[in-house]
Design a protein around this motif. Sequence first.
Motif, PDB file in Angstrom:
ATOM      1  N   THR A  59      12.064  16.047 -47.758  1.00 13.85           N
ATOM      2  CA  THR A  59      11.549  15.111 -48.743  1.00 13.85           C
ATOM      3  C   THR A  59      10.556  14.206 -48.059  1.00 13.85           C
ATOM      4  OG1 THR A  59      12.172  13.534 -50.491  1.00 13.85           O
ATOM      5  CG2 THR A  59      13.368  13.381 -48.395  1.00 13.85           C
ATOM      6  N   ARG A  60      10.027  13.251 -48.787  1.00 13.64           N
ATOM      7  CA  ARG A  60       9.045  12.340 -48.210  1.00 13.64           C
ATOM      8  C   ARG A  60       9.639  11.650 -46.983  1.00 13.64           C
ATOM      9  NH1 ARG A  60       6.787   7.952 -52.231  1.00 13.64           N
ATOM     10  NH2 ARG A  60       6.067   9.900 -53.212  1.00 13.64           N
ATOM     11  N   SER A  61       8.841  11.562 -45.934  1.00 11.63           N
ATOM     12  CA  SER A  61       9.328  10.962 -44.690  1.00 11.63           C
ATOM     13  C   SER A  61       9.732   9.516 -44.925  1.00 11.63           C
ATOM     14  CB  SER A  61       8.247  11.019 -43.606  1.00 11.63           C
ATOM     15  OG  SER A  61       7.968  12.357 -43.259  1.00 11.63           O
ATOM     16  N   ALA A  62      10.907   9.174 -44.459  1.00 12.60           N
ATOM     17  CA  ALA A  62      11.385   7.808 -44.565  1.00 12.60           C
ATOM     18  C   ALA A  62      10.825   6.991 -43.406  1.00 12.60           C
ATOM     19  CB  ALA A  62      12.909   7.781 -44.541  1.00 12.60           C
ATOM     20  N   ARG A  63      10.668   5.710 -43.604  1.00 12.27           N
ATOM     21  CA  ARG A  63      10.188   4.830 -42.545  1.00 12.27           C
ATOM     22  C   ARG A  63      10.953   3.525 -42.606  1.00 12.27           C
ATOM     23  NH1 ARG A  63       6.228   0.838 -41.610  1.00 12.27           N
ATOM     24  NH2 ARG A  63       5.284   0.947 -39.533  1.00 12.27           N
ATOM     25  N   THR A  64      11.350   3.036 -41.456  1.00  9.97           N
ATOM     26  CA  THR A  64      12.059   1.774 -41.400  1.00  9.97           C
ATOM     27  C   THR A  64      11.697   1.057 -40.121  1.00  9.97           C
ATOM     28  OG1 THR A  64      14.250   0.723 -41.427  1.00  9.97           O
ATOM     29  CG2 THR A  64      14.081   2.843 -40.300  1.00  9.97           C
ATOM     30  N   LEU A  65      11.789  -0.254 -40.144  1.00  7.60           N
ATOM     31  CA  LEU A  65      11.561  -1.066 -38.953  1.00  7.60           C
ATOM     32  C   LEU A  65      12.873  -1.562 -38.379  1.00  7.60           C
ATOM     33  CD1 LEU A  65       8.532  -3.179 -40.266  1.00  7.60           C
ATOM     34  CD2 LEU A  65       8.469  -1.146 -38.813  1.00  7.60           C
ATOM     35  N   ASP A  66      13.979  -0.989 -38.870  1.00  4.77           N
ATOM     36  CA  ASP A  66      15.308  -1.436 -38.447  1.00  4.77           C
ATOM     37  C   ASP A  66      16.127  -0.293 -37.873  1.00  4.77           C
ATOM     38  OD1 ASP A  66      14.683  -3.923 -39.503  1.00  4.77           O
ATOM     39  OD2 ASP A  66      15.658  -3.517 -41.420  1.00  4.77           O
ATOM     40  N   ILE A  67      16.948  -0.630 -36.894  1.00  2.00           N
ATOM     41  CA  ILE A  67      18.048   0.231 -36.465  1.00  2.00           C
ATOM     42  C   ILE A  67      19.318  -0.507 -36.844  1.00  2.00           C
ATOM     43  CG2 ILE A  67      19.255   1.302 -34.534  1.00  2.00           C
ATOM     44  CD1 ILE A  67      16.648   1.455 -33.034  1.00  2.00           C
ATOM     45  N   ASP A  68      20.060   0.018 -37.800  1.00  2.50           N
ATOM     46  CA  ASP A  68      21.294  -0.607 -38.251  1.00  2.50           C
ATOM     47  C   ASP A  68      22.485   0.096 -37.608  1.00  2.50           C
ATOM     48  OD1 ASP A  68      19.999  -2.443 -39.891  1.00  2.50           O
ATOM     49  OD2 ASP A  68      19.931  -1.040 -41.573  1.00  2.50           O
ATOM     50  N   LEU A  69      23.301  -0.669 -36.904  1.00  6.98           N
ATOM     51  CA  LEU A  69      24.470  -0.158 -36.206  1.00  6.98           C
ATOM     52  C   LEU A  69      25.703  -0.864 -36.721  1.00  6.98           C
ATOM     53  CD1 LEU A  69      22.889  -0.401 -32.654  1.00  6.98           C
ATOM     54  CD2 LEU A  69      23.092   1.689 -34.022  1.00  6.98           C
ATOM     55  N   ALA A  70      26.791  -0.129 -36.887  1.00  3.29           N
ATOM     56  CA  ALA A  70      27.992  -0.720 -37.465  1.00  3.29           C
ATOM     57  C   ALA A  70      29.223  -0.371 -36.650  1.00  3.29           C
ATOM     58  CB  ALA A  70      28.164  -0.250 -38.914  1.00  3.29           C
ATOM     59  N   ARG A  71      30.153  -1.307 -36.657  1.00  2.00           N
ATOM     60  CA  ARG A  71      31.413  -1.142 -35.913  1.00  2.00           C
ATOM     61  C   ARG A  71      32.559  -1.478 -36.851  1.00  2.00           C
ATOM     62  NH1 ARG A  71      35.117  -5.596 -34.527  1.00  2.00           N
ATOM     63  NH2 ARG A  71      35.458  -5.644 -32.265  1.00  2.00           N
ATOM     64  N   ARG A  72      33.437  -0.500 -37.108  1.00  2.00           N
ATOM     65  CA  ARG A  72      34.559  -0.692 -38.024  1.00  2.00           C
ATOM     66  C   ARG A  72      35.745  -1.359 -37.345  1.00  2.00           C
ATOM     67  NH1 ARG A  72      39.161   1.969 -40.133  1.00  2.00           N
ATOM     68  NH2 ARG A  72      39.376   1.689 -42.393  1.00  2.00           N
ATOM     69  N   GLN A  73      35.977  -1.010 -36.081  1.00  2.00           N
ATOM     70  CA  GLN A  73      37.087  -1.533 -35.295  1.00  2.00           C
ATOM     71  C   GLN A  73      36.639  -1.616 -33.849  1.00  2.00           C
ATOM     72  OE1 GLN A  73      39.806   1.452 -36.526  1.00  2.00           O
ATOM     73  NE2 GLN A  73      39.086   2.992 -35.083  1.00  2.00           N
ATOM     74  N   PRO A  74      37.410  -2.264 -32.970  1.00  2.00           N
ATOM     75  CA  PRO A  74      36.979  -2.392 -31.570  1.00  2.00           C
ATOM     76  C   PRO A  74      36.559  -1.055 -30.972  1.00  2.00           C
ATOM     77  CG  PRO A  74      38.885  -3.767 -31.960  1.00  2.00           C
ATOM     78  CD  PRO A  74      38.679  -2.983 -33.230  1.00  2.00           C
ATOM     79  N   LEU A  75      35.409  -1.053 -30.320  1.00  3.31           N
ATOM     80  CA  LEU A  75      34.900   0.165 -29.711  1.00  3.31           C
ATOM     81  C   LEU A  75      35.739   0.545 -28.501  1.00  3.31           C
ATOM     82  CD1 LEU A  75      31.066  -0.621 -29.831  1.00  3.31           C
ATOM     83  CD2 LEU A  75      32.454   0.618 -31.509  1.00  3.31           C
ATOM     84  N   LYS A  76      35.971   1.846 -28.337  1.00  2.00           N
ATOM     85  CA  LYS A  76      36.816   2.331 -27.241  1.00  2.00           C
ATOM     86  C   LYS A  76      35.973   2.566 -25.990  1.00  2.00           C
ATOM     87  CE  LYS A  76      40.061   4.472 -30.492  1.00  2.00           C
ATOM     88  NZ  LYS A  76      40.687   5.740 -30.954  1.00  2.00           N
ATOM     89  N   LEU A  77      35.411   1.471 -25.482  1.00  2.00           N
ATOM     90  CA  LEU A  77      34.623   1.529 -24.255  1.00  2.00           C
ATOM     91  C   LEU A  77      35.546   1.415 -23.047  1.00  2.00           C
ATOM     92  CD1 LEU A  77      31.797  -0.895 -25.431  1.00  2.00           C
ATOM     93  CD2 LEU A  77      31.528   1.558 -25.029  1.00  2.00           C
ATOM     94  N   SER A  78      35.147   2.045 -21.944  1.00  2.00           N
ATOM     95  CA  SER A  78      35.976   1.978 -20.734  1.00  2.00           C
ATOM     96  C   SER A  78      36.032   0.561 -20.179  1.00  2.00           C
ATOM     97  CB  SER A  78      35.433   2.931 -19.669  1.00  2.00           C
ATOM     98  OG  SER A  78      34.076   2.633 -19.372  1.00  2.00           O
ATOM     99  N   ALA A  79      34.993  -0.231 -20.457  1.00  2.00           N
ATOM    100  CA  ALA A  79      34.944  -1.624 -20.024  1.00  2.00           C
ATOM    101  C   ALA A  79      34.006  -2.372 -20.956  1.00  2.00           C
ATOM    102  CB  ALA A  79      34.457  -1.727 -18.578  1.00  2.00           C
ATOM    103  N   PRO A  80      34.213  -3.671 -21.150  1.00  2.00           N
ATOM    104  CA  PRO A  80      33.286  -4.436 -21.987  1.00  2.00           C
ATOM    105  C   PRO A  80      31.851  -4.273 -21.493  1.00  2.00           C
ATOM    106  CG  PRO A  80      35.214  -5.749 -21.458  1.00  2.00           C
ATOM    107  CD  PRO A  80      35.315  -4.501 -20.618  1.00  2.00           C
ATOM    108  N   THR A  81      30.919  -4.122 -22.436  1.00  2.00           N
ATOM    109  CA  THR A  81      29.515  -3.891 -22.106  1.00  2.00           C
ATOM    110  C   THR A  81      28.645  -4.811 -22.943  1.00  2.00           C
ATOM    111  OG1 THR A  81      30.009  -1.558 -21.656  1.00  2.00           O
ATOM    112  CG2 THR A  81      27.701  -2.147 -21.943  1.00  2.00           C
ATOM    113  N   SER A  82      27.770  -5.552 -22.312  1.00  2.00           N
ATOM    114  CA  SER A  82      26.908  -6.485 -23.027  1.00  2.00           C
ATOM    115  C   SER A  82      25.904  -5.729 -23.891  1.00  2.00           C
ATOM    116  CB  SER A  82      26.167  -7.383 -22.037  1.00  2.00           C
ATOM    117  OG  SER A  82      25.118  -8.090 -22.690  1.00  2.00           O
ATOM    118  N   PHE A  83      25.921  -6.015 -25.176  1.00  2.00           N
ATOM    119  CA  PHE A  83      24.967  -5.389 -26.096  1.00  2.00           C
ATOM    120  C   PHE A  83      23.547  -5.820 -25.762  1.00  2.00           C
ATOM    121  CE2 PHE A  83      22.615  -5.435 -30.175  1.00  2.00           C
ATOM    122  CZ  PHE A  83      22.679  -4.087 -30.473  1.00  2.00           C
ATOM    123  N   LEU A  84      23.353  -7.102 -25.493  1.00  2.00           N
ATOM    124  CA  LEU A  84      22.019  -7.603 -25.194  1.00  2.00           C
ATOM    125  C   LEU A  84      21.486  -6.986 -23.904  1.00  2.00           C
ATOM    126  CD1 LEU A  84      19.697  -9.448 -25.958  1.00  2.00           C
ATOM    127  CD2 LEU A  84      20.848 -11.313 -24.736  1.00  2.00           C
TER     128      LEU A  84
END
Length: 340
Positions: A143-168
Amino acid sequence: MVAQPLFRRQELAYRTQYAELKERALSMDALLPGTPGYLSLKDGTGQAYWYRVYYSVPGTRHEDLVGRANDLKAEQEMRDRIAFADWMAVQVSLLRKLGFQVADKKVARVLVELHNRGFFAAGLTMVGTLAYMAWLNELGAITRSARTLDIDLARRQPLKLSAPTSFLQTLEATQLPFCQVPGLPSATPSTSVKLPGVEGLRVDVLAPGSPLGTIIPIPELAWFAQAIPFYDYLLEDSHPAAFLAGGHCIPVKLPHPGRMVWHKLYSSTRRTGFPEKAVKDRIQAVTLAAALVEYDASALKQSLEVAPPELRSAAATLGKTVATALTAHPEAADVFSDCL
């Protein structure tokens, strides 16, 4: 006037080509960021070293140490990874020409970094327009190519990371000049980062919650998310998938497409101050519904059966609008009508 279809189906050979690329990408523990690059041998202080030379982001040349000149194993492993990255870039370019949805290199740089650090494997889910683009590819819909200026990320519950990681710090590692977007009011923690300029790429972190816009702490990322009503429903049955961006096929996690249909229709009824975004949500919802029905009609019905009453009510109020949009897709229109 004859109604125009919302999409057309990719040929089987091209869907198979995409599936092979995705399968190989999903088998990789990490992807090389930026362009594939090449190996360069450089003399140091009495010792020669191999470096991978590449462009980490558009216009920025970078060199990563691979190993000593006599480290044949490290050299061959990097040559193999560069060869795979070259092959992947060629495949993505071909798929773009065939009508597959492909985002730009800056989006790729962010998603590759998140993948390499295990965010998607830990439960982070890509939502919004990028998720819609990914499902069009997954379902073989053009279909027609979509375009966005956003990356939307979502977290439903605590992420199962091996160690806390700074998003920034993770986004800073992309070498793109992201800055925190100030919260409103000014004392509110930021939930987004953005590149400079009016059309600078923005990365938002979202989470289930009510009322809309409530700030939710994400301790494992040293960050915060903006609450979105009924995101617990949207994110409950997320799927491993892939996304095409730049020259990469990146393993990601996506919401169930049926749940996306109903949540986007609901969202379109709540965007009272942004009519253009409401229209975008409805177009994406009906297009995804039409593509999904051809692939698995029961998935659309089953996802509504477990939807909150508010989502069912919103879909019912849009019944005529959706029916009109699905004129060229009678099977999808019938399934939608049966659902309600």
